[in-house]
Motif scaffolding. Structure first.
Motif, PDB file in Angstrom:
ATOM      1  N   ARG A  84     -69.831  97.275  13.372  1.00 17.15           N
ATOM      2  CA  ARG A  84     -69.563  96.509  14.596  1.00 17.15           C
ATOM      3  C   ARG A  84     -69.775  95.012  14.430  1.00 17.15           C
ATOM      4  NH1 ARG A  84     -74.429  99.002  15.382  1.00 17.15           N
ATOM      5  NH2 ARG A  84     -76.169  97.643  15.922  1.00 17.15           N
ATOM      6  N   GLN A  85     -70.748  94.592  13.596  1.00 15.96           N
ATOM      7  CA  GLN A  85     -71.051  93.167  13.504  1.00 15.96           C
ATOM      8  C   GLN A  85     -69.838  92.358  13.066  1.00 15.96           C
ATOM      9  OE1 GLN A  85     -74.439  92.030  11.140  1.00 15.96           O
ATOM     10  NE2 GLN A  85     -74.194  89.879  11.636  1.00 15.96           N
ATOM     11  N   GLU A  86     -69.198  92.753  11.963  1.00 15.66           N
ATOM     12  CA  GLU A  86     -68.034  91.989  11.524  1.00 15.66           C
ATOM     13  C   GLU A  86     -66.871  92.161  12.494  1.00 15.66           C
ATOM     14  OE1 GLU A  86     -67.891  95.717   8.807  1.00 15.66           O
ATOM     15  OE2 GLU A  86     -69.447  94.382   9.523  1.00 15.66           O
TER      16      GLU A  86
END
Length: 118
Positions: A84-86
């Motif tokens: 999810r972060q990227e």
């Protein structure tokens, strides 16, 4: 290129930018978007490609043109990523770059009859 069925992709993020009913200019009835379409599409593709390479994600992005009433969707960005972060970083970067770099202009149609170019 990853697809929705790619089991390496653990995150699918979708952003919808909708026409709001207000702005600093007053109460909004609609927004008319216009663009130099060939250049806008070229720039949008460039932004998507650069972001996909930078974050190792797959992005689908589209911005509508023409008259859109309050509540209608003007921009959609969908991002597939391993994590999810990227995915969130890529999605936010795409949105910011579209607003700054893609030649799409908008005119607010206000409920008091005024039209304001932004």
């Amino acid at each position: 290129m990853p697809t929705m069925e790619d089991t390496n992709m653990g995150s699918f993020i979708v952003f919808q930018g909708k026409v709001r009913n207000h702005s600093e200019n007053g109460e909004v009835q609609a927004i008319e978007y216009s663009a130099y379409e060939e250049l806008a599409l070229s720039q949008l593709r460039k932004i998507v490609q650069e972001t996909e390479e930078k974050y190792s994600v797959t992005v689908y992005a589209a911005h509508r043109i023409g008259r859109l009433n309050v509540g209608e969707t003007a921009l959609v960005v969908a991002t597939l990523s391993s994590h999810r972060q990227e995915g969130f970083l890529a999605t936010m970067e795409i949105i910011d770059r579209i607003k700054k770099e893609v030649p799409i202009w908008k005119k607010e149609i206000l409920t008091d009859g005024r039209a304001v170019w932004l």
